[in-house]
Motif scaffolding. Structure first.
Motif, PDB file in Angstrom:
ATOM      1  N   LEU A 342       0.834  -1.201   0.000  1.00 49.78           N
ATOM      2  CA  LEU A 342       0.000   0.000   0.000  1.00 49.78           C
ATOM      3  C   LEU A 342       0.871   1.255   0.000  1.00 49.78           C
ATOM      4  O   LEU A 342       0.437   2.330  -0.383  1.00 49.78           O
ATOM      5  N   TYR A 343       2.100   1.086   0.495  1.00 50.23           N
ATOM      6  CA  TYR A 343       2.976   2.240   0.633  1.00 50.23           C
ATOM      7  C   TYR A 343       4.035   2.216  -0.467  1.00 50.23           C
ATOM      8  O   TYR A 343       5.166   1.826  -0.243  1.00 50.23           O
ATOM      9  N   GLY A 344       3.609   2.651  -1.647  1.00 42.35           N
ATOM     10  CA  GLY A 344       4.494   2.639  -2.812  1.00 42.35           C
ATOM     11  C   GLY A 344       5.763   3.436  -2.563  1.00 42.35           C
ATOM     12  O   GLY A 344       6.847   3.060  -3.021  1.00 42.35           O
ATOM     13  N   GLU A 345       5.662   4.503  -1.788  1.00 40.00           N
ATOM     14  CA  GLU A 345       6.822   5.382  -1.586  1.00 40.00           C
ATOM     15  C   GLU A 345       7.971   4.667  -0.856  1.00 40.00           C
ATOM     16  O   GLU A 345       9.107   5.089  -0.905  1.00 40.00           O
ATOM     17  N   TYR A 346       7.629   3.556  -0.171  1.00 43.97           N
ATOM     18  CA  TYR A 346       8.681   2.842   0.548  1.00 43.97           C
ATOM     19  C   TYR A 346       9.314   1.736  -0.304  1.00 43.97           C
ATOM     20  O   TYR A 346      10.254   1.081   0.123  1.00 43.97           O
ATOM     21  N   GLY A 347       8.726   1.501  -1.469  1.00 47.48           N
ATOM     22  CA  GLY A 347       9.346   0.569  -2.409  1.00 47.48           C
ATOM     23  C   GLY A 347       9.271  -0.898  -2.024  1.00 47.48           C
ATOM     24  O   GLY A 347      10.048  -1.715  -2.515  1.00 47.48           O
ATOM     25  N   TYR A 348       8.300  -1.246  -1.146  1.00 49.88           N
ATOM     26  CA  TYR A 348       8.179  -2.666  -0.782  1.00 49.88           C
ATOM     27  C   TYR A 348       7.685  -3.436  -1.991  1.00 49.88           C
ATOM     28  O   TYR A 348       6.743  -3.015  -2.661  1.00 49.88           O
ATOM     29  N   GLY A 460       9.879  11.772  12.513  1.00 51.76           N
ATOM     30  CA  GLY A 460       9.366  12.289  11.244  1.00 51.76           C
ATOM     31  C   GLY A 460       9.024  11.168  10.291  1.00 51.76           C
ATOM     32  O   GLY A 460       9.213   9.990  10.597  1.00 51.76           O
ATOM     33  N   ARG A 461       8.493  11.565   9.169  1.00 47.81           N
ATOM     34  CA  ARG A 461       8.048  10.587   8.179  1.00 47.81           C
ATOM     35  C   ARG A 461       9.059  10.489   7.045  1.00 47.81           C
ATOM     36  O   ARG A 461       9.756  11.444   6.723  1.00 47.81           O
ATOM     37  N   VAL A 462       9.075   9.303   6.429  1.00 47.95           N
ATOM     38  CA  VAL A 462       9.886   9.118   5.233  1.00 47.95           C
ATOM     39  C   VAL A 462       9.008   9.447   4.040  1.00 47.95           C
ATOM     40  O   VAL A 462       7.868   9.004   3.956  1.00 47.95           O
ATOM     41  N   SER A 463       9.546  10.265   3.128  1.00 45.19           N
ATOM     42  CA  SER A 463       8.708  10.647   1.989  1.00 45.19           C
ATOM     43  C   SER A 463       8.982   9.756   0.780  1.00 45.19           C
ATOM     44  O   SER A 463       8.100   9.518  -0.032  1.00 45.19           O
ATOM     45  N   ARG A 464      10.213   9.247   0.660  1.00 42.82           N
ATOM     46  CA  ARG A 464      10.519   8.502  -0.557  1.00 42.82           C
ATOM     47  C   ARG A 464      11.741   7.614  -0.325  1.00 42.82           C
ATOM     48  O   ARG A 464      12.646   7.958   0.422  1.00 42.82           O
ATOM     49  N   ILE A 465      11.727   6.491  -0.998  1.00 43.78           N
ATOM     50  CA  ILE A 465      12.909   5.620  -1.002  1.00 43.78           C
ATOM     51  C   ILE A 465      13.199   5.255  -2.453  1.00 43.78           C
ATOM     52  O   ILE A 465      12.280   4.873  -3.182  1.00 43.78           O
ATOM     53  N   TYR A 466      14.437   5.400  -2.864  1.00 45.91           N
ATOM     54  CA  TYR A 466      14.784   4.929  -4.216  1.00 45.91           C
ATOM     55  C   TYR A 466      16.168   4.296  -4.195  1.00 45.91           C
ATOM     56  O   TYR A 466      16.949   4.486  -3.268  1.00 45.91           O
ATOM     57  N   GLU A 467      16.443   3.552  -5.239  1.00 43.34           N
ATOM     58  CA  GLU A 467      17.705   2.820  -5.294  1.00 43.34           C
ATOM     59  C   GLU A 467      18.725   3.645  -6.066  1.00 43.34           C
ATOM     60  O   GLU A 467      18.392   4.266  -7.073  1.00 43.34           O
ATOM     61  N   ASP A 468      19.933   3.654  -5.574  1.00 40.03           N
ATOM     62  CA  ASP A 468      20.971   4.349  -6.310  1.00 40.03           C
ATOM     63  C   ASP A 468      22.290   3.646  -6.044  1.00 40.03           C
ATOM     64  O   ASP A 468      22.746   3.588  -4.898  1.00 40.03           O
ATOM     65  N   ASN A 469      22.850   3.069  -7.066  1.00 38.05           N
ATOM     66  CA  ASN A 469      24.171   2.470  -6.938  1.00 38.05           C
ATOM     67  C   ASN A 469      24.253   1.413  -5.829  1.00 38.05           C
ATOM     68  O   ASN A 469      25.157   1.442  -4.993  1.00 38.05           O
ATOM     69  N   GLY A 470      23.261   0.549  -5.763  1.00 32.49           N
ATOM     70  CA  GLY A 470      23.296  -0.508  -4.757  1.00 32.49           C
ATOM     71  C   GLY A 470      22.895  -0.056  -3.363  1.00 32.49           C
ATOM     72  O   GLY A 470      22.931  -0.835  -2.416  1.00 32.49           O
ATOM     73  N   LYS A 471      22.544   1.207  -3.223  1.00 33.82           N
ATOM     74  CA  LYS A 471      22.091   1.711  -1.920  1.00 33.82           C
ATOM     75  C   LYS A 471      20.621   2.106  -2.015  1.00 33.82           C
ATOM     76  O   LYS A 471      20.127   2.452  -3.097  1.00 33.82           O
ATOM     77  N   LEU A 472      19.959   2.065  -0.873  1.00 36.11           N
ATOM     78  CA  LEU A 472      18.590   2.576  -0.823  1.00 36.11           C
ATOM     79  C   LEU A 472      18.671   3.986  -0.241  1.00 36.11           C
ATOM     80  O   LEU A 472      19.129   4.172   0.891  1.00 36.11           O
ATOM     81  N   ILE A 473      18.257   4.961  -1.024  1.00 35.62           N
ATOM     82  CA  ILE A 473      18.319   6.335  -0.529  1.00 35.62           C
ATOM     83  C   ILE A 473      16.985   6.661   0.140  1.00 35.62           C
ATOM     84  O   ILE A 473      15.922   6.603  -0.476  1.00 35.62           O
ATOM     85  N   VAL A 474      17.070   6.939   1.425  1.00 27.77           N
ATOM     86  CA  VAL A 474      15.852   7.205   2.203  1.00 27.77           C
ATOM     87  C   VAL A 474      15.774   8.704   2.453  1.00 27.77           C
ATOM     88  O   VAL A 474      16.658   9.291   3.066  1.00 27.77           O
TER      89      VAL A 474
END
Ligand code: FAD
Ligand code: SF4
Ligand code: SF4
Lengths: 660, 147
Positions: A342-348, A460-474
């Motif tokens: 349900l939480y697309g922004e967390y990338g599950y 606080g809340r996390v707004s977005r998670i994305y992948e960059d170079n093998g890392k998850l940028i939170v």
């Protein structure tokens, strides 16, 4: 002819200060049928009760009206006094002239008039009272526990240790519930399987416990003391009594890459014939037919059959329906986790290294897919930086659920600690909204995650998670410092909210118990009857009632067991006689009453003549189920059903007495 | 049964009958007592096991016997002692209103409310407000049964 006695209580000055009690008695004495009316300082005191009893004897009273405090205070006191003098207890009525008059009104004359009115009303009611006998219901002294998690296990063991036979029904192939999936447990970090496995074994070996695993409740009928249960025992395709649990079959099974292991929260695969985990109780495999080649390929594969020494695999076995009778039921069906996607922004689901809290438990566990070495799913590397996000789905009325899941703050602190203990020089970050750590030793536990184990807590809340170079940028906000933060993490763990077990609403309907809008079972009273369901004889335990941790689940399991043992300590169950009663002569069998009865207390009854021919069918009230609510009475057009103690003619008499 | 307007004199001290359920509203009224909250003394309570026990004919009978207002109160939907008794009564109330209206009863004189065992103060305000309302109806019109 009715001989009514009226007793007006002063309650010291509580009543007498505002109500002219002598006047009330005097007016009462003029009502036809009243043979004596007196006032007394404290009716509930021993001398007060003695004078009441003396009056019953001397005046040969047939009914009593106490103009006194609320019936919720002393109705039972006066009923007991009446019984001692041979009166039926239901010939006692209370005019509530304290809570409804002297304490809430000030004008003495008007208060006195109201007290007189209320007394008259009760005199008219008592004149129409009939004797009511309490109903005795026989008890089958066996209990059913539904759900073999820690709550159900505790309930089953306590009940069985109390000398009562227990039938424990568990849907999964093994008992243990969620707790056996956990690694170490807050707040003491004791290993979950070390404390759980002995209890599971004790269940299995207990002479008073009959265990049905891989089984479900198919049907329930009856009522307190007398439930009939149909259990569907799904077939394991294994002859259980011959199986030794040696494991030759699952080692031989070629299908080991196709099915996700439910026990490992989808973090590993299992074979088609499998035990969910090595300590499973019972240690008997289940053949998952949906994954088995034998069924897919028309009987070609039978590797497990060949491998099995005692030859106990039988591809043709069928589900069985087993019938049992019990007198009480404990529902302890536990919980599921919300859907993280349900939480697309967390990338599950999108990024392999975003996992749920339960999955992280499995990564921590020595019996888990990585044997207790924390390795991230994508490349098997041990993470150095983990971001934990709390309140995923909880306290979020928009997308998730509005309630707090209660265990997430604590298990996240636990995860942060265990991560620090297992991976040197690692760093964890925890995004939270509030920290709720209210149990014994809990606040200290969370503090130690921060202070000893170096977890950085960010409010606080996390707004977005994305992948960059093998890392998850939170990317998220730290509302305390008012800054935006960006963390390059190796893994992200979501503290997913808890929800009731799938299908628990269906089970609730089968049991006839109420549940809230989420599907958690509701208790008969949230404070004073927290283990009772709305239906007599059915008790509740564990997370099935709402979020709670292991200690609370254990407490509720024990509480439910003590309720069952208490119920069974009597030879019969006694129900108050103020229940519905059908006039069979006038009942026209329309069954409107049945439709409004929320307790399914009304069934049809055949009336037969001497030769056994059915003359007619009438409504029949089951005293074990009827609560005396009276909904049926106003539904009946032919006026053939009434509730004892609140009969139509009594209520009309009360209304009439108030006529002006 | 229908009374004519000229038969009834406006009543400065109108009688109000309250039908309340034993578990919630009766206990709520008890709590108002324990808290020594003061309220209008025009009301007389008739206790029922559950608001599901209420019958529209009780209301009609109350008016026939001289009540100038009728209050019906049970548990809040959802915390009924009897699981769903008050859902039934809620559904029933809608039907009741139609029936009472059909019988010509001024619906302003019938009040349905939900008062829990913990709402002593709500009991007080409901009774006071309803009494005021009935008194003002007495001033403006004397009709219970519309012609
Ligand atoms: C990630 C995570 C970590 C946690 N860590 C901790 C911790 O460290 N310490 C702590 O105190 N708590 C912890 N908890 C909470 C803990 O898991 C629960 O408090 C506990 O498991 C509740 O037990 P239960 O028996 O009520 O439910 P469950 O464990 O869910 O057991 C219910 C059982 O009933 C069975 N069942 C369900 N429906 C049916 C049916 N219809 N028929 C038959 N059987 C059925 C299920 O298969 C299951 O076996 C954690 C929770 C999570 C999610
Ligand atoms: S091989 Fe046979 S005995 Fe061994 S676990 Fe499998 S079914 Fe049981
Ligand atoms: S009194 Fe209530 S519980 Fe009893 S039969 Fe009637 S509707 Fe059902």
């Amino acid at each position: 002819m009715a001989r009514i006695g009226v007793f007006v209580c002063w309650c010291g000055s509580n009543i007498a200060g505002t109500v002219d009690v002598a006047k009330v008695a005097e007016e009462a004495s003029k009502i036809p049928g009243v043979v004596c009316a007196v006032d007394y300082k404290y009716m509930c005191s021993d001398p007060g009760q003695n004078s009441l009893r003396k009056m019953i004897r001397e005046q040969k009273l047939t009914g009593l009206v106490l103009a006194a405090c609320s019936p919720h205070m002393h109705e039972n006191t006066f009923r007991r006094a009446a019984v001692k003098e041979g009166l039926n207890p239901y010939f006692v009525e209370i005019a509530n002239i304290r809570e409804q008059v002297s304490w809430v009104h000030e004008d003495k004359e008007r208060a006195t008039q109201k007290a007189i009115d209320l007394t008259k009303m009760m005199v008219e009611k008592v004149k129409k009272d009939r004797p009511i006998e309490d109903v005795k219901v026989p008890l089958t002294k066996r209990a059913l526990v539904i759900g073999g998690g820690i709550a159900g296990i505790q309930a089953a063991l306590d009940t069985a240790n109390g000398g009562v036979q227990v039938i424990l029904v568990e849907k999964e192939p093994s008992i243990g519930g969620r707790m056996i999936q956990l690694d170490e447990t807050f707040p003491t970090l004791d290993c979950s399987s070390c404390i759980m496995t002995p209890k599971m074994v004790e269940v299995r070996q207990h002479p008073n416990i009959k265990l049905y695993t891989y089984s479900e409740i198919e049907d329930i009928s009856g009522y307190i003391g007398n439930f009939k249960i149909k259990i569907k025992k799904k077939t394991r395709s294994v002859l259980e009594k011959d199986c030794t649990g040696c494991g030759e079959c699952w080692n031989a099974c070629p299908m080991h890459k196709n099915v996700k292991s439910e026990f490992n929260a989808d973090m590993s695969e299992r074979t088609a014939i499998y035990v969910p985990f090595p300590q499973a109780v019972p240690l008997i495999p289940v053949l998952d037919r949906s994954a088995c080649l034998h069924y897919k390929k028309g009987g070609k594969c039978q590797k497990c059959f060949d491998a099995c020494g005692p030859k106990c695999i039988d591809f043709g076995l069928r589900d069985e329906i087993i019938e049992e009778e019990v007198g009480a039921i404990i529902a302890a069906t536990g919980y599921d986790l919300m859907d993280n996607s349900l939480y697309g922004e967390y990338g599950y689901g999108k990024y392999k290294d975003v996992v749920s809290g339960l999955q992280f438990e499995r990564l921590l566990s020595a019996s888990g897919p990585t044997e207790g070495v924390i390795r991230r799913p994508s490349d098997g590397k041990t993470p150095q930086t983990i971001v934990f996000i709390q309140c995923v789905g909880s306290r979020d009325p928009e997308k998730g659920v509005p309630y707090c899941s209660k265990v997430c703050c604590m298990y996240t602190a636990k995860h942060a600690k265990l991560f620090a203990h297992k991976v040197r020089d690692s760093q964890s970050y925890v995004f939270y909204i509030d920290i709720r750590a209210t149990g014994k030793g809990y606040e200290e536990f969370v503090r130690s995650a921060m202070e000893q184990d170096g977890a950085v807590y960010l409010r606080g809340r996390v707004s977005r998670i994305y992948e960059d170079n093998g890392k998850l940028i939170v990317k998220g906000a730290d509302t305390l410092s008012g800054t935006q933060v960006e963390i390059a993490a190796d893994m992200v763990v979501l503290a997913t909210g808890v929800i009731p077990k799938k299908d628990s609403d269906r089970l609730a309907r089968m049991l006839g118990i109420s549940y809230d809008k989420y599907g958690f079972f509701t208790e008969s009273h949230p404070k004073l009857r927290p283990t009772e369901s709305s239906t007599a004889g059915i008790f509740l335990a564990g997370m099935a009632q709402g979020p709670r941790d292991i200690p609370e689940s254990v407490v509720s399991g024990s509480a439910a067991a003590s309720k069952v043992l208490g119920l069974f300590s009597k030879s019969e169950y006694e129900v108050e006689g103020t229940i519905a009663n059908v006039n069979e002569a006038t009942c026209v069998a329309c069954f409107y009453c049945q439709r409004v009865c929320a307790y399914h207390a009304i069934t049809g009854k055949e009336i037969k003549d001497r030769n056994g021919n059915i003359v007619k069918v009438v409504a029949n009230v089951n005293p074990g189920l009827c609560t005396g609510c009276g909904a049926c009475v106003s539904a009946c057009f032919s006026k053939s059903i009434d509730v004892k103690g609140f009969m139509d003619d009594q209520i009309y008499a009360e209304i009439k007495s108030l006529g002006v | 049964m229908i009374m004519k307007k000229e038969d009834i004199n406006s009543n400065p001290d109108p009688r109000i009958i309250a039908f309340v359920c034993n578990w919630c509203t009766y206990s709520g009224a008890d709590l108002a007592g324990t808290g020594r909250m003061k309220y209008s003394d025009n009301v007389r309570i008739i206790k029922l096991p559950c608001s599901g026990r209420i019958d529209p004919l009780f209301i009609v009978e109350a008016f026939k016997k001289g009540a100038r207002g009728v209050l019906v109160s049970g548990c809040h939907p959802g915390d009924c002692h009897y699981t769903s008794g008050n859902y039934h009564s809620r559904r029933k109330y809608a039907a009741f209103r139609d029936l009472l209206g059909f019988l010509g009863i001024d619906l302003n004189r019938v009040e349905f409310s939900w008062i829990s065992a913990s709402e002593g103060n709500k009991w007080v305000s409901v009774v006071n407000e309803f009494t005021e309302k009935i008194k003002s109806l007495e001033d403006s019109s004397t009709d219970i049964f519309r012609k």
